[in-house]
Design a protein around this motif. Structure first.
Motif, PDB file in Angstrom:
ATOM      1  N   CYS A   3     -70.094 -43.750 -49.336  1.00 11.59           N
ATOM      2  CA  CYS A   3     -69.775 -44.501 -50.556  1.00 11.59           C
ATOM      3  C   CYS A   3     -68.665 -43.846 -51.370  1.00 11.59           C
ATOM      4  O   CYS A   3     -68.328 -44.337 -52.437  1.00 11.59           O
ATOM      5  CB  CYS A   3     -71.023 -44.657 -51.434  1.00 11.59           C
ATOM      6  N   HIS A   4     -68.090 -42.770 -50.876  1.00 11.08           N
ATOM      7  CA  HIS A   4     -67.141 -42.019 -51.710  1.00 11.08           C
ATOM      8  C   HIS A   4     -65.811 -42.747 -51.907  1.00 11.08           C
ATOM      9  O   HIS A   4     -65.192 -42.654 -52.957  1.00 11.08           O
ATOM     10  CB  HIS A   4     -66.917 -40.637 -51.104  1.00 11.08           C
ATOM     11  N   MET A   5     -65.351 -43.473 -50.871  1.00 12.60           N
ATOM     12  CA  MET A   5     -64.069 -44.170 -51.009  1.00 12.60           C
ATOM     13  C   MET A   5     -64.099 -45.487 -50.269  1.00 12.60           C
ATOM     14  O   MET A   5     -64.745 -45.626 -49.233  1.00 12.60           O
ATOM     15  CB  MET A   5     -62.934 -43.300 -50.489  1.00 12.60           C
ATOM     16  N   TRP A   6     -63.364 -46.434 -50.814  1.00 13.45           N
ATOM     17  CA  TRP A   6     -63.273 -47.749 -50.190  1.00 13.45           C
ATOM     18  C   TRP A   6     -62.051 -48.470 -50.724  1.00 13.45           C
ATOM     19  O   TRP A   6     -61.332 -47.967 -51.584  1.00 13.45           O
ATOM     20  CB  TRP A   6     -64.547 -48.550 -50.448  1.00 13.45           C
ATOM     21  N   GLY A  28     -75.951 -40.193 -54.143  1.00 16.11           N
ATOM     22  CA  GLY A  28     -74.838 -39.275 -54.360  1.00 16.11           C
ATOM     23  C   GLY A  28     -73.605 -39.666 -53.561  1.00 16.11           C
ATOM     24  O   GLY A  28     -73.705 -40.217 -52.463  1.00 16.11           O
ATOM     25  N   THR A  29     -72.434 -39.383 -54.096  1.00 14.28           N
ATOM     26  CA  THR A  29     -71.185 -39.656 -53.385  1.00 14.28           C
ATOM     27  C   THR A  29     -70.866 -38.527 -52.412  1.00 14.28           C
ATOM     28  O   THR A  29     -69.824 -38.564 -51.754  1.00 14.28           O
ATOM     29  CB  THR A  29     -70.003 -39.789 -54.364  1.00 14.28           C
ATOM     30  N   GLY A  30     -71.715 -37.568 -52.366  1.00 18.88           N
ATOM     31  CA  GLY A  30     -71.514 -36.423 -51.494  1.00 18.88           C
ATOM     32  C   GLY A  30     -72.452 -35.332 -51.954  1.00 18.88           C
ATOM     33  O   GLY A  30     -73.319 -35.556 -52.799  1.00 18.88           O
ATOM     34  N   ARG A  82     -60.248 -46.994 -53.884  1.00 17.74           N
ATOM     35  CA  ARG A  82     -61.282 -46.913 -54.916  1.00 17.74           C
ATOM     36  C   ARG A  82     -62.184 -45.734 -54.578  1.00 17.74           C
ATOM     37  O   ARG A  82     -62.397 -45.421 -53.414  1.00 17.74           O
ATOM     38  CB  ARG A  82     -62.073 -48.215 -54.972  1.00 17.74           C
ATOM     39  N   ASP A 136     -69.062 -37.866 -58.558  1.00 17.49           N
ATOM     40  CA  ASP A 136     -70.279 -37.580 -59.316  1.00 17.49           C
ATOM     41  C   ASP A 136     -70.457 -36.090 -59.577  1.00 17.49           C
ATOM     42  O   ASP A 136     -69.661 -35.257 -59.143  1.00 17.49           O
ATOM     43  CB  ASP A 136     -71.509 -38.148 -58.606  1.00 17.49           C
TER      44      ASP A 136
END
Lengths: 307, 307, 307, 307
Positions: A112-115, A296-298, B91, B95
């Motif tokens: 989910c960190h980048m898109w 968490g994004t990481g 995008r 966090d």
């Protein structure tokens, strides 16, 4: 715009783990066979959190990012100053840590960190990534990574201490170093760039060497589970700490977003590089266990290489 | 007062790693052979950090401790609300996490976490544990734990869902479950106590079952490298969340302080217990890689069992 | 070493408030009469806490200090992304802030912030300042400051935009600007140094102008309650962000430690300076209300000038 | 749904300050005349942040909210343990504080804190309230509050120590206590509920007394600038810590959202109540200076009453 399709549905429409799905029990078991000597090497940079000293600034990090902070809520100094022990004589030290891992310490990126656009990896809605965490593709979906790994020690291969700032590693160069990359492998890419920090943080911040788009596509085509590097963004960075590539060629887009390949960044690879110097081409076991931060994004990690 | 001597000098006067020294490359290599199927199970509780919801309180923790907090500094909601992408369309979600691990989540204790008198494990001066971190016996000395592990699933052995609140596990009971404990092993002790949380946090806080002093001494005598449990303090706790034992019999004093045995607490062992149910007596691989927090009294971890 | 005695016992042996004791109700009432127009000016710098942007770095701060962080735990973006309102339609934004105030934002120092030897201001034992807070001379003893204030706008007096980096303000110069300083006053000293930040953070970090030891002693002799300035340390700083003066002449030692004068640092004085330009010599009301952090070494504040 | 219109445009279409606009210099000057004796009383609860003790839990707070944390990064204990002074002998204590103010400590709500539908107070788009802060109606727009205040000491008026848990204060009762409420005033409403905390946190959490919708409307109709109370939400709370009223009658909707009235909550009013007991009906000066957190949903404050 994006001509290369997002990797939707490869592991099924609900998949939030990407190529980590390749880490089946059979693959894990096979990976463990890569250990030859049992030597364990930590691939993490130290977290130096002393708030009232310059210590945190002595560790490589992207300029302007909030560095980790570490606080003791009770310690030996307090007892030296007269704090009473607990009960019959127990003394205790307790602490807290604040970490914003991207750009500040060794960490793994969640899918989910980048898109780009409205969708994360595999078509999961980006609108589910909110202030209270990512309801899709969060770092807690990783569980743990236990995999075969190969080291691409690019500067050592080229006879350099570290790659130059604008060096972009080609697919051909990777293949030249190590062609036996298998599905589910962790590709560990050493640039040596953290060595620059010790002589000059300003030079460290002047940009970073990294993978080319072609190298990223080649690793994706080999179905690696994770790409790990000692640089901050897998791809290279310019002096503004951004990737130069367009969306199409951005390494995070290619690996993380389109192919569901997890990324581990800002590793410390000097000790591993030295240990592997005499055993070129040999594989090893890579273990990373991100904290189970829901949404968490990481996560900061302490990756282990078992040689 | 302390009649059982602190384990000074066993691994040399400068030792800060305790029985982790037993994890030699040869031991690690032998440990990897414990993996039979390659199944990887995470032994960590989730970190639910949503600050504006009740989520964090749904995870077992000691009463009154500051729960982990997790913040998104940019997320999908921001883009839904109109935030412009980076560059040509990237995008990003970013966090931060704040963790006070003792008593709140799955973690490993460093050897500097508890002591009596003026000296830490192995005679290191407690006065070196200060507000900016422990200069002796900090968690960064651990590196990584890769070891053979055995599960003591005490409630399953006794035909219970979980142990009663005042149950203290004897050495005899441990031996009855699993007598083949070797130097460098990780002893994983399941009490099942976290199951109580779901029905009643108040009952969870009424005390905790745990190892007896005798069981601690037996494990120490077997030279285990780590004792890991799903309770909060290895030993039992009373309703005030304190150990009932005196200094002599305190589990942290016996294991951590006198014998240099690292402790991992608040593990999630339900899945492991179920997976091992049909394979009593079998060992497995245990991996834990605490964050390299310099001078930390411990670290949140995501321990992995490789079956 | 210290020939000028610590100001022990001036306000009695238990005094933890220093010259703030001069702020009696009568003095406060008299101070309110200094307000002439009712114009309220905030003297605080903004706290820009956006963790994933460069915003925090756009506010003057000492190099290497951990900048304030500000996190939203739920916000409008979440509702734009689909978060359900509370109950029948309530929507809410909630946040958290992390502040290490010394060197990063407008703040007041508690009397426990600096000392020499074993004793704080007024002989309070420094050993009572521990990891869980200062049991003596903490910021919670301040309550609130409501006082008459005078502005020493040094650069304006000298016809400069800001003082040069190595300028040390003499007692004579202060007296030349404003000789009517009364017991219980707040001496507000403008250096203009924050203006340098906008053109060059590097220049801002090259040192700072500030009060000379003589000026500090003069203000102390006038029994001011508080000295407030737009620089970071009341006294000047060299390029290593340290005072050049020895212990004897250190401004924190003279004011905070020996005389119990509270210090407020890193104020934003541009608007006040402009507003006072046409009314030289006029006094005003100064209000500061540090957060009641028990045992704090200081607090971020938003000081108000009421003209 | 909302039949009572949002107060759009009252102070102009760009207004982000609500009734604080009423605090003109002339009003401030007039307010200062309310001070009769010069006695200054802090209206803030203490912030007890000791992470390794029970201290924070001894201060009233909403159940489940993350309590303030306070960390020393260097302190007297460190020097007692051997830390070397800075330079020729300077010793320093430094600290950090983490605050999630809503529900945990004395604070002021910004106009962006609550809304209904897509718009904040005055039609500002709620979509501008994002993870990196509120670009509209943030707490930094407050500057400072210096105003005339009146105390509604409801329990004292009724001859009670504190109001019962389900007591809702009517407009008539407020008028009975103090009818001379003027535009720009701060209405300080004492419920005495925090007294319950000391005898029983469980009772404190069983609900809270507060203003009725009618009382909120009456205060809004009098153009008060701020409503401040010792309860957690101005209105009453039920046992689930929520308001019972519908959207129409919710106190935050009436005051904060529709009329732009800032709210200050969780004040400590015992000392003020006692001081005002003999002077019923008398006004005083109220000062609050929220930290200039750009885009904050509020700020911890230390409000001052000048009698």
């Amino acid at each position: 715009m994006v001509t290369e399709p997002n990797n939707w549905g490869r592991f099924g429409p609900d998949d939030q783990r990407g190529t980590l799905n390749l880490l089946t029990p059979a693959t894990v078991l096979a990976a463990l066979a890569s250990a030859a000597t049992g030597q364990v090497i930590s691939l993490a940079m130290p977290i130096r959190g002393a708030t009232s000293s310059a210590a945190p600034t002595t560790v490589p990090h992207l300029r302007g990012r909030p560095l980790p902070q570490h606080f003791m809520s009770v310690d030996g100094g307090d007892y030296a100053a007269g704090t009473r022990p607990v009960g019959a004589g127990l003394r205790v030290a307790d602490d807290a840590v604040i970490v914003t891992h991207h750009g500040t310490t060794t960490h793994m990126d969640a899918l989910c960190h980048m898109w780009s656009g409205e969708e994360l990896y595999n078509g999961h809605p980006a609108a589910r990534v909110r202030s209270y965490g990512a309801a899709r593709c969060g770092i807690e979906t990783v569980g743990g990574v236990v995999a075969r790994a190969v080291l691409f020690d690019v500067p050592r291969h080229l006879g350099l201490d570290h790659l130059p700032v604008d060096f972009r590693i080609s697919a051909g160069l990777l293949r030249e170093i190590h062609d036996d990359v298998r599905p589910g492998d962790v590709a560990v890419v050493r640039t040596g760039w953290p060595l620059v920090w010790d002589s000059s943080p300003e030079e460290y911040w002047s940009g970073q060497p990294g993978l080319s788009a072609g190298a990223g596509r080649w690793l994706a085509s080999r179905d690696v589970a994770v790409v790990a590097s000692d640089n901050a963004a897998i791809g290279g960075l310019n002096a503004r700490q951004l990737a130069d590539e367009g969306l199409e060629d951005d390494l995070h887009m290619i690996l993380l977003w389109r192919h569901g390949v997890h990324l581990a960044e800002m590793l410390r690879l000097e000790e591993l590089g030295a240990a592997c110097a005499g055993r070129a081409g040999k594989d090893f076991v890579f273990v990373a266990a991100p904290l189970r931060i829901e949404g968490g994004t990481g996560s900061p990690i302490n990756p282990l290489a078992i040689l």
